[in-house]
Enzyme design. Structure first.
Site, PDB file in Angstrom:
ATOM      1  N   ASP A  29       9.638 -25.603  19.476  1.00 21.07           N
ATOM      2  CA  ASP A  29      10.562 -26.286  18.562  1.00 21.07           C
ATOM      3  C   ASP A  29       9.780 -27.338  17.778  1.00 21.07           C
ATOM      4  O   ASP A  29       8.940 -28.048  18.317  1.00 21.07           O
ATOM      5  CB  ASP A  29      11.698 -26.936  19.351  1.00 21.07           C
ATOM      6  CG  ASP A  29      12.856 -27.346  18.455  1.00 21.07           C
ATOM      7  OD1 ASP A  29      13.937 -26.737  18.561  1.00 21.07           O
ATOM      8  OD2 ASP A  29      12.670 -28.277  17.630  1.00 21.07           O
ATOM      9  N   ILE A  30      10.081 -27.434  16.485  1.00 22.80           N
ATOM     10  CA  ILE A  30       9.333 -28.339  15.609  1.00 22.80           C
ATOM     11  C   ILE A  30       9.666 -29.809  15.898  1.00 22.80           C
ATOM     12  O   ILE A  30       8.866 -30.699  15.578  1.00 22.80           O
ATOM     13  CB  ILE A  30       9.592 -27.965  14.129  1.00 22.80           C
ATOM     14  CG1 ILE A  30       8.469 -28.435  13.235  1.00 22.80           C
ATOM     15  CG2 ILE A  30      10.931 -28.456  13.636  1.00 22.80           C
ATOM     16  CD1 ILE A  30       8.477 -27.804  11.849  1.00 22.80           C
ATOM     17  N   GLN A  92      25.152 -25.927  16.312  1.00 27.49           N
ATOM     18  CA  GLN A  92      24.174 -24.950  15.819  1.00 27.49           C
ATOM     19  C   GLN A  92      23.810 -25.257  14.372  1.00 27.49           C
ATOM     20  O   GLN A  92      24.696 -25.391  13.518  1.00 27.49           O
ATOM     21  CB  GLN A  92      24.748 -23.532  15.924  1.00 27.49           C
ATOM     22  CG  GLN A  92      23.758 -22.450  15.514  1.00 27.49           C
ATOM     23  CD  GLN A  92      24.305 -21.051  15.700  1.00 27.49           C
ATOM     24  OE1 GLN A  92      25.465 -20.869  16.095  1.00 27.49           O
ATOM     25  NE2 GLN A  92      23.480 -20.059  15.417  1.00 27.49           N
ATOM     26  N   HIS A  98      19.562 -18.305  19.109  1.00 26.02           N
ATOM     27  CA  HIS A  98      18.363 -18.817  19.787  1.00 26.02           C
ATOM     28  C   HIS A  98      18.748 -19.533  21.068  1.00 26.02           C
ATOM     29  O   HIS A  98      19.780 -20.181  21.151  1.00 26.02           O
ATOM     30  CB  HIS A  98      17.554 -19.751  18.879  1.00 26.02           C
ATOM     31  CG  HIS A  98      18.357 -20.850  18.251  1.00 26.02           C
ATOM     32  ND1 HIS A  98      19.162 -20.643  17.164  1.00 26.02           N
ATOM     33  CD2 HIS A  98      18.473 -22.162  18.555  1.00 26.02           C
ATOM     34  CE1 HIS A  98      19.746 -21.781  16.814  1.00 26.02           C
ATOM     35  NE2 HIS A  98      19.352 -22.721  17.659  1.00 26.02           N
ATOM     36  N   HIS A 100      17.463 -22.492  23.560  1.00 26.42           N
ATOM     37  CA  HIS A 100      16.538 -23.608  23.766  1.00 26.42           C
ATOM     38  C   HIS A 100      16.123 -23.593  25.239  1.00 26.42           C
ATOM     39  O   HIS A 100      16.985 -23.525  26.120  1.00 26.42           O
ATOM     40  CB  HIS A 100      17.221 -24.953  23.501  1.00 26.42           C
ATOM     41  CG  HIS A 100      17.641 -25.210  22.092  1.00 26.42           C
ATOM     42  ND1 HIS A 100      16.922 -26.023  21.236  1.00 26.42           N
ATOM     43  CD2 HIS A 100      18.707 -24.780  21.381  1.00 26.42           C
ATOM     44  CE1 HIS A 100      17.546 -26.087  20.071  1.00 26.42           C
ATOM     45  NE2 HIS A 100      18.637 -25.342  20.121  1.00 26.42           N
TER      46      HIS A 100
END
Ligand code: AMP
Ligand code: ZN
Length: 112
Positions: A29-30, A92, A98, A100
């Site tokens: 994750d960024i 979301q 996705h 996490h």
């Protein structure tokens, strides 16, 4: 296709890979919220958990299995959390299903 995670799956947008196979891809994750914060996505575009049906049952099971495999691989034996934010109230922000995977610290509950 303008979907951000579809572009990450194809490599059009760069990401840091953590795992990949024929049907799924996992990447960092960024904006990590924990020492380990990965996103696990199906290669195929599915907008959200709410958009799944009977035909997605095995893929959904596979994505959870991938999360457990990565957690073991990352040494998260003390515990971790798998989250699927779904829809507006679920928080979301990217409309490609996705999971996490969060770990590496003690996580609080309940979430906000
Ligand atoms: P959600 O809010 O559950 O839809 O999660 C979307 C996640 O995607 C957030 O945790 C973002 O930090 C993450 N994200 C957004 N853009 C990127 C990107 N280019 N690479 C990796 N993660 C991203
Ligand atoms: Zn997509």
């Amino acid at each position: 296709m303008s979907c951000l995670f579809c572009k990450i799956v194809t490599g059009e947008i760069p990401s840091t890979a953590a795992y990949e196979d024929a049907s799924s891809y996992a990447f960092a994750d960024i904006h990590p919220q924990a020492p380990v914060h990965l996103l696990i996505v199906p290669r195929k575009h599915i907008p959200s958990l709410d958009a799944t049906d009977e035909s997605h049952r095995s893929l959904l099971g596979h994505l959870l299995w991938v999360a457990a495999q990565i957690a073991r691989d990352k040494g998260l034996g003390k515990g971790y959390r798998v989250v699927v934010n779904t829809g507006e109230d679920g928080g979301q922000t990217v409309d490609h299903l996705h999971l996490h995977l969060l770990g590496g610290r003690s996580l609080t509950w309940p979430p906000g």
